[in-house]
Every structure is written in structure tokens, then in C-alpha cells.
Write a protein that holds these residues in place. Structure first.
Motif, PDB file in Angstrom:
ATOM      1  N   THR A 187      24.132  61.402  41.412  1.00 46.68           N
ATOM      2  CA  THR A 187      23.960  62.052  40.119  1.00 46.68           C
ATOM      3  C   THR A 187      22.755  62.978  40.220  1.00 46.68           C
ATOM      4  OG1 THR A 187      24.856  60.151  38.920  1.00 46.68           O
ATOM      5  CG2 THR A 187      23.544  61.721  37.662  1.00 46.68           C
ATOM      6  N   VAL A 188      22.978  64.251  39.973  1.00 45.99           N
ATOM      7  CA  VAL A 188      21.899  65.241  40.006  1.00 45.99           C
ATOM      8  C   VAL A 188      21.587  65.640  38.567  1.00 45.99           C
ATOM      9  CG1 VAL A 188      21.172  67.508  40.800  1.00 45.99           C
ATOM     10  CG2 VAL A 188      22.588  66.067  42.276  1.00 45.99           C
ATOM     11  N   THR A 189      20.335  65.456  38.173  1.00 46.79           N
ATOM     12  CA  THR A 189      19.916  65.785  36.810  1.00 46.79           C
ATOM     13  C   THR A 189      19.273  67.167  36.804  1.00 46.79           C
ATOM     14  OG1 THR A 189      19.549  63.444  36.332  1.00 46.79           O
ATOM     15  CG2 THR A 189      18.568  65.035  34.833  1.00 46.79           C
ATOM     16  N   THR A 190      20.013  68.141  36.317  1.00 48.99           N
ATOM     17  CA  THR A 190      19.553  69.524  36.283  1.00 48.99           C
ATOM     18  C   THR A 190      19.047  69.869  34.886  1.00 48.99           C
ATOM     19  OG1 THR A 190      21.545  70.661  35.508  1.00 48.99           O
ATOM     20  CG2 THR A 190      21.522  69.950  37.810  1.00 48.99           C
ATOM     21  N   PRO A 191      18.352  70.982  34.713  1.00 51.61           N
ATOM     22  CA  PRO A 191      17.918  71.389  33.368  1.00 51.61           C
ATOM     23  C   PRO A 191      19.091  71.583  32.400  1.00 51.61           C
ATOM     24  CG  PRO A 191      16.705  72.610  35.032  1.00 51.61           C
ATOM     25  CD  PRO A 191      17.773  71.852  35.758  1.00 51.61           C
ATOM     26  N   ALA A 192      20.289  71.838  32.937  1.00 53.36           N
ATOM     27  CA  ALA A 192      21.460  72.064  32.086  1.00 53.36           C
ATOM     28  C   ALA A 192      22.269  70.789  31.856  1.00 53.36           C
ATOM     29  CB  ALA A 192      22.361  73.130  32.699  1.00 53.36           C
ATOM     30  N   GLY A 193      21.868  69.681  32.483  1.00 54.69           N
ATOM     31  CA  GLY A 193      22.595  68.438  32.301  1.00 54.69           C
ATOM     32  C   GLY A 193      22.877  67.735  33.614  1.00 54.69           C
ATOM     33  N   ARG A 194      23.505  66.569  33.497  1.00 55.71           N
ATOM     34  CA  ARG A 194      23.814  65.770  34.680  1.00 55.71           C
ATOM     35  C   ARG A 194      25.135  66.208  35.301  1.00 55.71           C
ATOM     36  NH1 ARG A 194      24.199  59.697  33.934  1.00 55.71           N
ATOM     37  NH2 ARG A 194      25.684  60.361  32.338  1.00 55.71           N
ATOM     38  N   VAL A 195      25.194  66.101  36.610  1.00 58.07           N
ATOM     39  CA  VAL A 195      26.424  66.410  37.327  1.00 58.07           C
ATOM     40  C   VAL A 195      26.583  65.414  38.465  1.00 58.07           C
ATOM     41  CG1 VAL A 195      25.252  68.141  38.752  1.00 58.07           C
ATOM     42  CG2 VAL A 195      27.743  68.181  38.568  1.00 58.07           C
ATOM     43  N   ALA A 196      27.787  64.890  38.625  1.00 59.03           N
ATOM     44  CA  ALA A 196      28.094  64.011  39.746  1.00 59.03           C
ATOM     45  C   ALA A 196      28.487  64.880  40.933  1.00 59.03           C
ATOM     46  CB  ALA A 196      29.235  63.063  39.397  1.00 59.03           C
ATOM     47  N   VAL A 197      27.743  64.755  42.027  1.00 61.41           N
ATOM     48  CA  VAL A 197      27.992  65.565  43.210  1.00 61.41           C
ATOM     49  C   VAL A 197      28.521  64.681  44.327  1.00 61.41           C
ATOM     50  CG1 VAL A 197      26.993  67.105  44.933  1.00 61.41           C
ATOM     51  CG2 VAL A 197      26.161  67.182  42.570  1.00 61.41           C
ATOM     52  N   TYR A 198      29.686  65.028  44.826  1.00 65.45           N
ATOM     53  CA  TYR A 198      30.291  64.328  45.954  1.00 65.45           C
ATOM     54  C   TYR A 198      30.180  65.206  47.192  1.00 65.45           C
ATOM     55  CZ  TYR A 198      32.412  60.757  42.967  1.00 65.45           C
ATOM     56  OH  TYR A 198      32.606  59.708  42.101  1.00 65.45           O
ATOM     57  N   VAL A 199      29.888  64.569  48.307  1.00 65.23           N
ATOM     58  CA  VAL A 199      29.877  65.255  49.603  1.00 65.23           C
ATOM     59  C   VAL A 199      30.866  64.505  50.489  1.00 65.23           C
ATOM     60  CG1 VAL A 199      28.502  66.035  51.560  1.00 65.23           C
ATOM     61  CG2 VAL A 199      27.432  65.782  49.300  1.00 65.23           C
ATOM     62  N   ALA A 200      31.754  65.232  51.138  1.00 71.09           N
ATOM     63  CA  ALA A 200      32.764  64.573  51.960  1.00 71.09           C
ATOM     64  C   ALA A 200      33.073  65.385  53.199  1.00 71.09           C
ATOM     65  CB  ALA A 200      34.048  64.344  51.154  1.00 71.09           C
ATOM     66  N   HIS A 201      33.320  64.678  54.272  1.00 75.65           N
ATOM     67  CA  HIS A 201      33.812  65.282  55.508  1.00 75.65           C
ATOM     68  C   HIS A 201      35.026  64.473  55.936  1.00 75.65           C
ATOM     69  CE1 HIS A 201      33.083  66.467  60.005  1.00 75.65           C
ATOM     70  NE2 HIS A 201      34.124  67.085  59.465  1.00 75.65           N
ATOM     71  N   LEU A 202      36.200  64.981  55.575  1.00 70.83           N
ATOM     72  CA  LEU A 202      37.428  64.272  55.924  1.00 70.83           C
ATOM     73  C   LEU A 202      37.708  64.406  57.422  1.00 70.83           C
ATOM     74  CD1 LEU A 202      39.818  65.077  52.938  1.00 70.83           C
ATOM     75  CD2 LEU A 202      38.096  63.274  53.165  1.00 70.83           C
ATOM     76  N   PRO A 203      38.447  63.457  57.997  1.00 68.41           N
ATOM     77  CA  PRO A 203      38.721  63.481  59.441  1.00 68.41           C
ATOM     78  C   PRO A 203      39.398  64.770  59.882  1.00 68.41           C
ATOM     79  CG  PRO A 203      39.300  61.353  58.527  1.00 68.41           C
ATOM     80  CD  PRO A 203      38.981  62.237  57.359  1.00 68.41           C
ATOM     81  N   SER A 204      39.133  65.125  61.121  1.00 70.80           N
ATOM     82  CA  SER A 204      39.725  66.336  61.693  1.00 70.80           C
ATOM     83  C   SER A 204      41.215  66.151  61.911  1.00 70.80           C
ATOM     84  CB  SER A 204      39.050  66.670  63.023  1.00 70.80           C
ATOM     85  OG  SER A 204      37.674  66.914  62.849  1.00 70.80           O
ATOM     86  N   VAL A 205      41.899  67.268  61.960  1.00 69.67           N
ATOM     87  CA  VAL A 205      43.330  67.283  62.272  1.00 69.67           C
ATOM     88  C   VAL A 205      43.517  68.013  63.598  1.00 69.67           C
ATOM     89  CG1 VAL A 205      44.034  67.183  59.859  1.00 69.67           C
ATOM     90  CG2 VAL A 205      43.692  69.398  60.948  1.00 69.67           C
ATOM     91  N   ARG A 206      44.613  67.738  64.244  1.00 70.66           N
ATOM     92  CA  ARG A 206      44.902  68.364  65.530  1.00 70.66           C
ATOM     93  C   ARG A 206      46.355  68.831  65.544  1.00 70.66           C
ATOM     94  NH1 ARG A 206      40.231  68.038  65.574  1.00 70.66           N
ATOM     95  NH2 ARG A 206      38.817  67.047  67.076  1.00 70.66           N
ATOM     96  N   VAL A 207      46.597  69.910  66.275  1.00 72.46           N
ATOM     97  CA  VAL A 207      47.952  70.381  66.512  1.00 72.46           C
ATOM     98  C   VAL A 207      48.296  70.071  67.960  1.00 72.46           C
ATOM     99  CG1 VAL A 207      49.534  72.328  66.478  1.00 72.46           C
ATOM    100  CG2 VAL A 207      47.679  72.210  64.796  1.00 72.46           C
ATOM    101  N   LYS A 208      49.228  69.145  68.147  1.00 71.76           N
ATOM    102  CA  LYS A 208      49.616  68.728  69.491  1.00 71.76           C
ATOM    103  C   LYS A 208      51.088  69.040  69.731  1.00 71.76           C
ATOM    104  CE  LYS A 208      46.242  64.937  69.502  1.00 71.76           C
ATOM    105  NZ  LYS A 208      46.020  63.476  69.650  1.00 71.76           N
TER     106      LYS A 208
END
Length: 319
Positions: A187-208
């Protein structure tokens, strides 16, 4: 003077094959969601590079002109109309000014030869909130030191991290069914209000060659990430990260059905982010819910194989 088109009775008989290819192209773009994923995730592979199918349109047009085929030229109109319907909106500049909050995200590449330089470049971007993915443990102190003067608050969870100029609370890892941490929320509390921030790195894909587009692990993680976002109690949500997939990929529906892309809403062009040397797909995403995108763009290349991306948004101050 004779008109070689009007006076040629073969203009309708020539170019049947070209016309058929144009019709097939139109059907692939129009019905891409019907292409099955049961064989090598062919549907998702097609959707990842769907905009590039438009390059076949001018080729078919030239063939039709060279062949002097009215049939082919009329048929080429079909894929052109479908492509413009799908992607024409991305060709207009929807960027605006202002915004309560600037966010940025970057897959910095575990093998980045210059993490300190990359961090300095990102700090100079002006982002209020910065997400980094593919953080190697040995490089985390380098990024932390280089970003410390710009960002007072930060947290690293596994291989992802979040740096903020504003206070962060309720920081936790998000389980995306991998057995190790590649996602987090705060949760990031900014001057304009709170915002839920998600950070994600989904698994890589491959073309085989034999297996096709191998994306099962990514798809499972996307479903888990979608469940976490669906349970988020804060109305304003921003997702930053490398999703290893585009907004067109139906396998990311658990996420994309809840959030909208800042590039589609407030960008100019496709905003391709990977690979940095010749961007062909936007697999790095800034997506929002309960937040109004104002502008969205790519940042200059760093030592990574991805381009950083950024966006400005307005928060819902009633949340």
C-alpha cells in the motif's frame, strides 16, 4: 486509350490464391480467440504477435496490384478492416498532461552488466513509484544504493522490488504458485490517496519446435495473481511488471479481465518493450483498476534486454 484494368476480362479470375490468403488472414485476426491452445498453445502464440500479422496486408496488396487482380484487391480490404478495428485505436496519440502519480517498471535482467547505471537512469525518469523485476540477490545492494537518494522507501521480495517516494505499508509477498517469490504488493500512501501496488514477474515462455509455445507455468501464475488482485480491498490498484504476455493473450485473462492497460488507454502506439534491441511485443505491463491513466510511454534502453515503461495516472481520491 485502353484501360488495362477495365478492358481485361481476366481481372476477376486472376489472384484467386492471393484473395484466399487475404481471407484467411482476416479470419485468423478476427477469430484469434477461437484458435485452440490444445496444440502447443498455438492460440496464445498467435495472440502474442497478433499486431504483426498486419505486415502481410501491404504484401498482399502489392501482389494484387502486380497481378492486376480486382479479386485480390477487394479481398485485401477485409484483413485491413479487421486490423484497424483491432489496433487502429493504438495509432492515435491519447497521451495527456498532469497526473497524480508517475509509476514505472523495468525487468532489469539478472545478467545486466551495469546495474548501477540502470538504476541511475531509472531514478532520473521522475517516477514516484518504481518496480524492478529479475533482481539478482548479489545486485540488490547495488540497486538499493543507487536509488536511495531518490526513493526513501523500498522493499525487495524475492526477485522483485518496489521503490517509492511515498510511505509504503502492508508489504507482503504474493504467492503465484512457483515455490519462490516473484510477486509482491504494498500500500503506497500518496498525497492524492492510497493505492495498492502489485509487482509481478510471471514465468518465462518458450517457443520449442516439438512442444510449441510452452506457457503452462506462466498461465498458472497468472491465475494466482488474478485471484490476489480480485481479493484486494483497496479500490485503486496498479499492477507493474513483466507478465511475459500481451493484453491479447487469452491465457492472462484472470488479470486482464480486471485491469486495463495504460498504454491502450493513454499511450501512443503499441509501446513494445521486448526485446530492447528490436521491440516486438509489449510483455511488460502497467495496468490499473479504479485509476485513470493520463499518459503511458516507454523509457530509453538500459543494460537490460527489456525497455522500461512508465505511466502517469490520476487516483480516485474517494477510495
Amino acid at each position: 486509350m485502353l484501360d488495362p484494368w477495365r478492358d481485361d476480362p481476366r481481372i476477376w479470375r486472376r489472384g484467386i490464391v492471393t484473395g484466399a490468403l487475404a481471407l484467411l488472414l482476416a479470419l485468423v485476426m478476427l477469430l484469434h480467440s477461437r484458435i485452440p491452445n490444445t496444440i502447443g498453445n498455438l492460440g496464445s502464440l498467435t495472440e502474442t504477435f497478433l499486431p504483426w500479422l498486419g505486415l502481410a496486408i501491404p504484401v498482399l496488396l502489392v501482389v494484387g496490384l502486380v497481378r492486376r487482380s480486382a479479386t485480390a484487391l477487394i479481398a485485401v480490404l477485409l484483413p485491413a478492416i479487421v486490423w484497424l478495428n483491432l489496433f487502429g485505436g493504438l495509432l492515435t496519440d491519447k497521451t495527456g498532461g498532469g497526473g497524480d502519480l508517475m509509476v514505472a517498471t523495468h525487468n532489469v535482467n539478472a545478467d545486466n552488466p551495469d546495474p548501477s547505471g540502470t538504476a541511475r537512469d531509472l531514478a532520473r525518469s521522475g517516477a514516484d513509484v518504481l518496480a524492478l523485476e529479475e533482481l539478482k540477490a548479489s545486485a540488490v545492494p547495488v540497486y538499493a544504493q543507487a536509488l536511495a537518494s531518490t526513493y526513501k522507501y523500498h522493499s525487495v521480495q524475492g526477485t522483485v522490488g518496489l521503490w517509492s517516494k511515498y510511505p509504503m505499508s502492508d508489504v507482503k509477498a504474493v504467492d503465484i504458485k512457483l515455490g519462490w517469490t516473484r510477486a509482491m504488493r504494498a500500500t503506497v500512501t500518496t498525497p492524492a490517496g492510497r493505492v495498492a501496488v502489485y509487482v509481478a514477474h510471471l514465468p518465462s515462455v518458450r517457443v520449442k519446435l516439438k512442444a510449441g509455445f510452452t506457457a503452462r507455468q506462466r498461465d498458472t501464475s497468472a491465475d494466482a495473481l488474478g485471484e490476489a488482485i480480485a481479493d484486494e480491498p483497496i479500490r485503486d490498484v496498479v499492477l507493474l511488471g513483466d507478465l511475459n504476455g500481451t493484453m491479447n493473450d487469452r491465457s492472462l485473462n484472470a488479470v486482464t479481465s480486471q485491469l486495463r492497460s495504460t498504454q491502450g488507454a493513454a499511450g501512443s502506439g503499441f509501446g513494445f518493450s521486448w526485446p530492447a534491441s528490436f521491440p516486438m511485443a509489449r510483455i511488460d505491463q502497467i495496468m490499473v483498476k479504479g485509476v485513470d491513466p493520463v499518459s503511458s510511454w516507454t523509457l530509453p534502453a538500459t543494460g537490460s534486454d527489456h525497455l522500461p515503461i512508465a505511466a502517469r495516472v490520476n487516483l480516485d481520491t474517494t477510495s
